[in-house]
Design a protein around this motif. Structure first.
Motif: not given
Length: 191
Positions: A85-108
């Protein structure tokens, strides 16, 4: 948040922007803060919506925990879903206009959760090998051109939230003696 120190199992989530340093060099302070505020508000909202808690912000990076300071059923699925969902947020609305991309690491895994006393405030934190692994997995996103990289524990327990991920074996992770198996989502559009 006043958190009694102890050890608990958590899913730790790290996200940071790709290319932030070079991009921010060409911006003034107002542009930089507008970008970071929009990104931070969107990602922290996603984390909260999935039951996670923000641990810290640092520049373009954000660390969150799922399962602390409050227990959370299916924390692994919640963390992976928050990543998508965070990656999806980066591709919508105001953030889409900023053309941001991100990397996510998750561990349990197990982590030490509690307050750290600074001179002027208490800061709750999540410390230990699981936190370190999540940060390192986030760094691997650049090596593999992946959007999310997670450990096998998170992937296996996440069930359907792990769709679209594929396994990469014998991956060298900085600070680890043995190679690891990791699971990654390469195509952000699949998120």
């Amino acid at each position: 948040t006043d958190v009694e120190p102890g050890e608990t199992e958590v899913s730790v989530f790290f996200i940071d922007l790709v290319g932030y340093t070079s991009r921010s060099m060409g911006q003034d302070a107002e542009e930089t803060f507008r970008m970071i505020n929009a990104y931070t508000a969107a990602v922290s909202g996603v984390v909260r919506d999935h039951g996670g808690a923000i641990v810290e912000f640092h520049g373009d990076g954000l660390m969150a925990a799922f399962g602390a300071p409050r227990a959370l059923e299916s924390k692994e699925a919640a963390a992976l879903s928050a990543g998508r969902d965070a990656l999806q947020e980066l591709r919508q609305g105001e953030l889409a206009a900023l053309s941001l991309s991100a990397g996510i690491g998750i561990a349990t895994g197990p982590a030490f959760v509690g307050n750290i006393q600074a001179v002027d405030r208490k800061i709750w934190s999540v410390l230990g090998n699981t936190t370190n692994l999540a940060a390192r997995l986030g760094g691997l996103t650049r090596n593999f051109d992946a959007a999310i990289v997670t450990d096998p524990v998170t992937y296996r327990r996440a069930g359907k939230a792990g769709y679209g991920f594929h396994r990469e074996r014998n991956v060298q992770v900085k600070g680890r003696e043995d190679d690891l198996e990791v699971w990654m989502l390469r195509n952000p559009e699949a998120a």
